[in-house]
Write a protein that holds these residues in place. Structure first.
Motif, short mmCIF file in Angstrom:
data_model
loop_
_atom_site.label_atom_id
_atom_site.label_comp_id
_atom_site.label_asym_id
_atom_site.label_seq_id
_atom_site.Cartn_x
_atom_site.Cartn_y
_atom_site.Cartn_z
N GLY A 22 0.81 -1.20 0.00
CA GLY A 22 0.00 0.00 0.00
C GLY A 22 0.85 1.26 0.00
O GLY A 22 2.05 1.26 -0.31
N ILE A 23 0.22 2.36 0.38
CA ILE A 23 0.86 3.67 0.36
C ILE A 23 1.46 3.97 1.73
O ILE A 23 0.81 3.76 2.76
CB ILE A 23 -0.17 4.77 -0.02
N ASP A 24 2.69 4.45 1.73
CA ASP A 24 3.35 4.87 2.97
C ASP A 24 2.89 6.31 3.26
O ASP A 24 3.45 7.27 2.74
CB ASP A 24 4.87 4.80 2.82
N HIS A 25 1.87 6.44 4.10
CA HIS A 25 1.27 7.76 4.31
C HIS A 25 2.19 8.71 5.07
O HIS A 25 2.12 9.93 4.87
CB HIS A 25 -0.07 7.60 5.04
N ASP A 26 3.04 8.18 5.93
CA ASP A 26 4.01 9.04 6.60
C ASP A 26 4.98 9.65 5.59
O ASP A 26 5.32 10.84 5.66
CB ASP A 26 4.79 8.26 7.66
N LEU A 27 5.42 8.82 4.65
CA LEU A 27 6.32 9.32 3.61
C LEU A 27 5.60 10.34 2.72
O LEU A 27 6.19 11.36 2.33
CB LEU A 27 6.84 8.15 2.77
N VAL A 28 4.35 10.08 2.41
CA VAL A 28 3.57 11.03 1.60
C VAL A 28 3.54 12.39 2.27
O VAL A 28 3.75 13.44 1.63
CB VAL A 28 2.13 10.50 1.39
N ARG A 29 3.31 12.41 3.58
CA ARG A 29 3.23 13.68 4.30
C ARG A 29 4.59 14.38 4.31
O ARG A 29 4.67 15.61 4.18
CB ARG A 29 2.73 13.45 5.72
N ARG A 30 5.67 13.61 4.45
CA ARG A 30 7.00 14.23 4.45
C ARG A 30 7.31 14.82 3.08
O ARG A 30 7.89 15.92 2.98
CB ARG A 30 8.06 13.21 4.84
N ILE A 31 6.93 14.09 2.02
CA ILE A 31 7.15 14.61 0.66
C ILE A 31 6.36 15.90 0.45
O ILE A 31 6.85 16.88 -0.12
CB ILE A 31 6.74 13.55 -0.39
N ALA A 32 5.11 15.91 0.92
CA ALA A 32 4.26 17.10 0.76
C ALA A 32 4.84 18.28 1.52
O ALA A 32 4.88 19.41 1.01
CB ALA A 32 2.85 16.80 1.24
N ALA A 33 5.31 18.04 2.75
CA ALA A 33 5.88 19.12 3.54
C ALA A 33 7.14 19.67 2.90
O ALA A 33 7.38 20.89 2.88
CB ALA A 33 6.18 18.62 4.96
N ARG A 34 7.95 18.78 2.33
CA ARG A 34 9.17 19.22 1.66
C ARG A 34 8.84 20.06 0.43
O ARG A 34 9.46 21.11 0.18
CB ARG A 34 10.00 18.00 1.26
N GLU A 35 7.86 19.61 -0.35
CA GLU A 35 7.45 20.37 -1.53
C GLU A 35 6.94 21.74 -1.13
O GLU A 35 7.27 22.75 -1.77
CB GLU A 35 6.37 19.59 -2.29
N ARG A 36 6.13 21.79 -0.08
CA ARG A 36 5.60 23.08 0.38
C ARG A 36 6.72 24.02 0.79
O ARG A 36 6.71 25.20 0.46
CB ARG A 36 4.65 22.84 1.57
N GLU A 37 7.72 23.50 1.49
CA GLU A 37 8.82 24.33 1.96
C GLU A 37 9.68 24.83 0.81
O GLU A 37 10.03 26.01 0.74
CB GLU A 37 9.67 23.54 2.95
N GLU A 38 10.01 23.93 -0.12
CA GLU A 38 10.90 24.30 -1.21
C GLU A 38 10.23 25.18 -2.25
O GLU A 38 10.88 25.98 -2.92
CB GLU A 38 11.47 23.04 -1.87
N SER A 39 8.92 25.03 -2.40
CA SER A 39 8.22 25.81 -3.43
C SER A 39 7.75 27.16 -2.92
O SER A 39 7.23 27.96 -3.69
CB SER A 39 7.01 25.02 -3.95
N ALA A 40 7.93 27.41 -1.63
CA ALA A 40 7.42 28.66 -1.05
C ALA A 40 8.02 29.89 -1.72
O ALA A 40 7.39 30.94 -1.79
CB ALA A 40 7.68 28.69 0.45
#
Length: 669
Positions: free
Chosen positions: A459-477
């Motif tokens: 299945g999907i690693d939801h913890d990893l999904v959240r970390r990827i999303a947080a990283r994208e949000r930080e870097e794209s700011a």
């Protein structure tokens, strides 16, 4: 920058010059980052703009060489003053750019000569101090209580107290027991509703701290003014958002005309130092906090109290300082926090408000609340502690009434989603950008799994999904392709369609309120109405209070003005637009609270027609994800304050949650 250069050359690096210097440096850095990453610029355009920014940088360096004290303002870790933040925001708004998290700030009628924070004492205040002997501190003997046992002294209690509201039992509303209404003297033509009179009766009975969290539109301003009159809490300090200063003065004149009010503008040179009610906005507190703390106020009202939820902000620190000063000088002052949306994102939003009211301090409950908790005989380890603790906090003065309970004569409201297709070039560009974003997220997710090297997961690693999303949000700011920028592009693409629908409504149902988040969306709407021959007024953040009131009056009183075009941040509070029963939300808010505030400009006491809020949603875009997330967050206040058993969605940055939803959907497909 030239103003700064000239000032330093004259040897005058005063606070105003230093503020401008730091602001220019901040904006130059941000603009350089934007230019370097902008995909819409050609190489020649990019080179030209970078050359101009280099010129600004050269002037900054030469100016700092003339006054070496300015060098500290250029450091990466330099503390940015609140004055510089305000000036930066004002410059961006003047350039047609709006910030994601900061509300627009209306222009003062009498602006201060400098944006730098500085203390002032108006001459009329000095005269009042000399003339009025009744402003001395009250040193009456405070009611003495038996010191509470030390059973809870070693417990950390603030966290459990906040948690007690998340664990609210179903159906248990957060409202203290209120006495029966008493006769209240109000001006001719005015009439209190029962729920309003109950709060005034509580103040008359001696209760002195209130978190008045009635749903928007239930007349909190009148309740606060009449409670102050019942408690004889004069002089009274009222701290409000700048957009509602004039409205508070008007309401004071209507409900308590025998008590004169005065409004602080700028440095306060025009105020009446002998007035009973002093009205000041959050933005100028830094200049007046000194004399306000010493004047001898017997009461303080904080309007839109959720403005202080960030305890580290300057406005919050000033408010807490003033309330502490008032408590130290006056026995049992009247302290009221007014907000229809006390919880924006997190149960922690309560903390600063409770501290303002004197229920807690930085680390623990104050004696009155601690004594009440001791009387329960429970500790946080006991199962019954949380409902008991919640009850004790509520009795400190939480008052929450819903329209459905106390104002049954207010017609129903509904939110209707109107989905539109963006089939033009702008729509295709938006969807292409979203596809690129999703592909980038999926790629990062897959790379992270490969790097982990532990094989495939089920299945999907939801913890990893959240970390990827947080990283994208930080870097794209710092780039143009972040979620906030996409939402703005969607708003621009929807603007014409939303305005067209508003025009249709105006022709069929009469007056309509049009809400948007960005200035350029408002501009498109107004041009559309002009082409259609529809008269409109406009409420924006860069209006003076008098111009703003003129726009409101035109919409309310002129039958030919069919539409009022409103900024969500500038017109979302303190405005009565109940002459209309239909409104259009052209852009989505980032919080349910902001959306609710906007709708309740129309759905409030005095409304006679059912209210419909038309949300314009762009199909096949992240608009649909955002609306789902915003609606899901509405459960926080419902559970904490209204006793709903609706599940609370964890508080998190909506942009991160949007990225999580996009990546999860892509991995599931």
């Amino acid at each position: 920058m030239r103003e700064v250069e000239a000032g330093v050359q004259r040897g005058r690096a005063n606070p105003s010059i230093r503020t401008k210097f730091q602001t220019v440096a901040l904006l130059a850095r941000e603009e350089r980052t934007r230019v370097r990453t902008a995909t819409t610029l050609s190489e020649s355009q990019r080179a030209e703009q970078l050359k101009r920014l280099d010129g600004i940088g050269t002037i900054l360096a030469k100016t700092a060489a003339l006054d070496s004290s300015l060098l500290s303002l250029l450091a990466e870790d330099a503390e940015v003053s609140d004055a510089a933040k305000d000036l930066r925001r004002d410059m961006l708004i003047a350039a047609g750019i709006e910030l994601p998290d900061e509300p627009e700030t209306p222009v003062e009628e009498n602006p201060a000569p400098t944006a730098a924070a500085r203390q002032v004492v108006p001459q009329s205040v000095i005269s009042r101090r000399l003339a009025d002997p009744f402003l001395a501190p009250q040193f009456e003997t405070v009611e003495r209580r038996t010191p509470p046992p030390r059973r809870l002294a070693s417990w950390e209690l603030i966290g459990p107290l906040l948690s007690s509201f998340e664990r609210a039992s179903s159906g248990s509303a957060a409202c203290m027991d209120l006495p029966d209404p008493i006769p209240v003297s109000v001006p001719d033509g005015k009439q209190l509703m029962r729920h309003q009179a109950e709060l005034v009766a509580a103040a008359a009975d001696g209760h002195r701290t209130f978190l008045l969290a009635d749903e928007p539109g239930l007349g909190k301003t009148a309740q606060a003014l009449l409670a102050a009159q019942a408690a004889n809490a004069y002089p009274l300090l009222v701290v409000v958002p700048s957009v509602v200063k004039s409205n508070w003065a008007r309401e004071a004149a209507m409900w308590t005309p025998q008590h004169k009010s005065t409004v602080i503008q700028g440095d306060g040179d025009t105020i009446d130092g002998f007035a009973d009610i002093v009205i000041v906005n959050y933005e100028v507190l830094d200049r007046h906090v000194g004399w306000l703390g010493d004047l001898g106020f017997r009461g303080m009202v904080l309007d839109e109290a959720h403005f202080i939820k960030n305890k580290s902000s300057q406005r919050s620190q000033h408010v807490l300082q003033l309330s502490e000063r008032i408590r130290s000088r006056t026995t049992r002052p009247l302290l009221m926090a007014l907000t229809g949306t006390p919880l924006i994102n997190d149960i922690e939003d309560f903390r600063a408000i409770w501290q303002y009211l004197g229920w807690i301090d930085e680390k623990k409950p104050r004696p009155e609340l601690l004594h009440a908790l001791e009387e329960t005989g429970l500790t946080p380890l006991d199962p019954g502690f949380f409902p008991a603790a919640r009850s004790r906090v509520i009795e400190m003065g939480i008052v929450r009434r819903r329209k459905v309970e106390v104002a049954a004569d207010i017609p129903a409201r509904r939110i209707a989603d109107l989905r539109v297709e963006l089939d033009d070039e702008a729509g295709r560009s938006i969807r292409a950008a979203e596809r690129e974003l999703v592909q980038r997220l999926v790629s990062r997710y897959e790379q992270a799994l490969e790097t982990r090297g532990s094989g495939a997961t089920d299945g999907i690693d939801h913890d990893l999904v959240r970390r990827i999303a947080a990283r994208e949000r930080e870097e794209s700011a710092k780039t143009e392709e972040n979620v906030f920028a996409m939402m703005r592009r969607i708003g621009q693409a929807k603007a014409g369609l939303a305005a067209d629908y508003t025009a249709q409504l105006a022709h069929s149902v009469g007056k309509v309120v049009f809400f948007a988040k960005h200035v350029d969306v408002m501009d498109v709407a107004e041009k559309t109405f002009e082409k259609r021959g529809i008269r409109y007024s406009s409420i924006r953040g860069n209006q003076t209070p008098s111009a703003r009131q003129k726009s409101i009056d035109a919409f309310v009183n002129d039958p030919d003005v069919a539409v009022v075009v409103c900024s969500l941040s500038a017109a979302g509070v303190g405005v009565n637009l109940q002459v209309a029963s239909d409104m259009v939300l052209a852009e989505l808010s980032w919080t349910d609270a902001e959306q609710t505030q906007a709708i309740d400009r129309v759905h409030r006491i005095g409304q006679e027609e059912p209210v419909t809020a038309w949300r314009i949603i762009a199909s096949r875009t992240i608009d649909t994800k955002i609306v789902e997330l915003i609606d899901s967050k509405a459960g926080l206040a419902a559970r904490a304050l209204d006793g709903s058993d609706e599940e609370i969605v964890e508080s998190a940055d909506v942009q991160v949650e949007t990225l999580v939803a996009l990546l999860t959907d892509a991995l599931s497909s």
